[in-house]
Design a protein around this motif. Structure first.
Motif, PDB file in Angstrom:
ATOM      1  N   ALA A 138       0.834  -1.208   0.000  1.00 13.60           N
ATOM      2  CA  ALA A 138       0.000   0.000   0.000  1.00 13.60           C
ATOM      3  C   ALA A 138       0.867   1.255   0.000  1.00 13.60           C
ATOM      4  CB  ALA A 138      -0.926  -0.002   1.212  1.00 13.60           C
ATOM      5  N   ALA A 139       1.968   1.224   0.735  1.00 10.71           N
ATOM      6  CA  ALA A 139       2.878   2.373   0.765  1.00 10.71           C
ATOM      7  C   ALA A 139       3.497   2.612  -0.608  1.00 10.71           C
ATOM      8  CB  ALA A 139       3.970   2.144   1.805  1.00 10.71           C
ATOM      9  N   VAL A 141       2.150   1.930  -3.535  1.00  6.69           N
ATOM     10  CA  VAL A 141       1.119   2.512  -4.399  1.00  6.69           C
ATOM     11  C   VAL A 141       0.885   3.978  -4.033  1.00  6.69           C
ATOM     12  CG1 VAL A 141      -1.312   2.394  -5.067  1.00  6.69           C
ATOM     13  CG2 VAL A 141       0.024   0.279  -4.794  1.00  6.69           C
ATOM     14  N   ALA A 142       0.828   4.282  -2.743  1.00  7.09           N
ATOM     15  CA  ALA A 142       0.607   5.662  -2.289  1.00  7.09           C
ATOM     16  C   ALA A 142       1.737   6.579  -2.750  1.00  7.09           C
ATOM     17  CB  ALA A 142       0.478   5.697  -0.772  1.00  7.09           C
ATOM     18  N   LEU A 143       2.967   6.106  -2.683  1.00  6.43           N
ATOM     19  CA  LEU A 143       4.106   6.912  -3.143  1.00  6.43           C
ATOM     20  C   LEU A 143       4.027   7.173  -4.643  1.00  6.43           C
ATOM     21  CD1 LEU A 143       7.053   5.343  -1.102  1.00  6.43           C
ATOM     22  CD2 LEU A 143       6.126   7.655  -0.881  1.00  6.43           C
ATOM     23  N   THR A 144       3.552   6.205  -5.388  1.00 10.20           N
ATOM     24  CA  THR A 144       3.394   6.391  -6.831  1.00 10.20           C
ATOM     25  C   THR A 144       2.396   7.502  -7.126  1.00 10.20           C
ATOM     26  OG1 THR A 144       3.872   4.045  -7.207  1.00 10.20           O
ATOM     27  CG2 THR A 144       2.798   5.248  -8.995  1.00 10.20           C
ATOM     28  N   LEU A 145       1.281   7.508  -6.403  1.00  7.62           N
ATOM     29  CA  LEU A 145       0.275   8.547  -6.595  1.00  7.62           C
ATOM     30  C   LEU A 145       0.805   9.914  -6.164  1.00  7.62           C
ATOM     31  CD1 LEU A 145      -2.887   6.627  -5.304  1.00  7.62           C
ATOM     32  CD2 LEU A 145      -2.171   7.006  -7.684  1.00  7.62           C
ATOM     33  N   LEU A 146       1.623   9.951  -5.128  1.00  9.72           N
ATOM     34  CA  LEU A 146       2.185  11.213  -4.648  1.00  9.72           C
ATOM     35  C   LEU A 146       3.227  11.762  -5.609  1.00  9.72           C
ATOM     36  CD1 LEU A 146       2.521  13.319  -2.344  1.00  9.72           C
ATOM     37  CD2 LEU A 146       4.206  11.773  -1.325  1.00  9.72           C
ATOM     38  N   VAL A 165      10.786  11.350  -2.148  1.00 11.17           N
ATOM     39  CA  VAL A 165       9.940  10.237  -2.586  1.00 11.17           C
ATOM     40  C   VAL A 165      10.806   9.041  -2.970  1.00 11.17           C
ATOM     41  CG1 VAL A 165       8.318   9.456  -4.358  1.00 11.17           C
ATOM     42  CG2 VAL A 165       8.043  11.709  -3.327  1.00 11.17           C
TER      43      VAL A 165
END
Length: 249
Positions: A138-139, A141-146, A165
């Motif tokens: 999940a982390a 994926v979240a970093l990719t979106l950020l 990042v």
């Protein structure tokens, strides 16, 4: 434990020299105005970048060996000293100026990391549990979106943001690798293929590794190698410490 420390120091040297080589290649490549995966394809045609990646790969393998006998946070702390290696090599080959205050700060960092290393004790490899592996995915994926909106920042701000990042993504890679390593049976260096395929940590690696490379390469185009690498080191260290204090599964 001494073998683990030696491998961690070797990884630091590999990462430090590799960062400078990647900075050389990024400076010569066409600049990307946003987070563009095609930048990696362009860089893969440059031998300094390929050599830098090879050194990163060697550093990664050395860090995995170090993880067999040392805690993750200790390995990350020693490896984080590659910021000093980057600063020195960058000053010699790129002409990057290191101010007196920055030199004192770098020396203090290296000394602090050495003290952390000397206080280390042998560590047993324990499986973190499926919940932690899903959190790591999940982390990633979240970093990719950020990273997408941050990729539009220019100048030193972009270097710091994307470098941070990249550091967090490399931290995810380290945690995911530790999770997979802990799944290996006694006497095995790596777990069998079916364990890799069924673990969320494997997919976290597949997401976080290219994200880390892409964001770091873009950061190198937005600022100096030190500006891009310093937040990377901080981000990776924070990720490692978060895993250390996180749930055991």
């Amino acid at each position: 434990m001494l073998v683990g420390l030696g491998c961690a120091v070797g990884a630091s040297l590999c990462y430090g020299i590799g960062s400078v080589l990647q900075a050389v290649a990024a400076a010569d490549a066409d600049r990307a105005g946003h987070l563009d995966p095609r930048l990696l394809l362009r860089l893969l045609k440059a031998w300094p970048y390929l050599l830098g990646l090879a050194l990163d790969g060697a550093g990664f393998v050395l860090s995995l060996v170090a993880l067999r006998s040392l805690p993750l946070y200790v390995v990350q702390a020693v490896v984080a000293s590659f910021l000093a290696v980057t600063a020195v090599v960058g000053a010699v080959f790129l002409g990057t100026r290191v101010r007196v205050l920055e030199g004192v700060a770098l020396a203090a960092v290296v000394l602090g990391l050495a003290l952390v290393s000397l206080s280390a004790a042998a560590d047993s490899v324990r499986a973190p549990g499926t919940r932690v592996e899903w959190l790591v995915l999940a982390a990633a994926v979240a970093l990719t979106l950020l990273a997408v909106p941050l990729g539009r920042l220019s100048g030193p701000r972009g270097a710091w943001a994307l470098g941070g990042v990249a550091g967090l993504a490399f931290g995810v890679v380290a945690v995911a690798a530790r999770a997979l390593l802990s799944s290996a049976a006694a006497g095995d260096l790596v777990p069998p293929v079916h364990v890799w395929a069924g673990s969320p940590a494997t997919y976290a690696l597949l997401v976080a590794a290219p994200l880390a490379l892409a964001t770091y390469a873009t950061a190198l185009q937005r600022g100096s190698v030190v500006q891009a690498t310093a937040p990377l080191v901080v981000g990776g260290d924070r990720a490692a410490r978060a895993r250390r204090s996180g749930p055991a599964g």
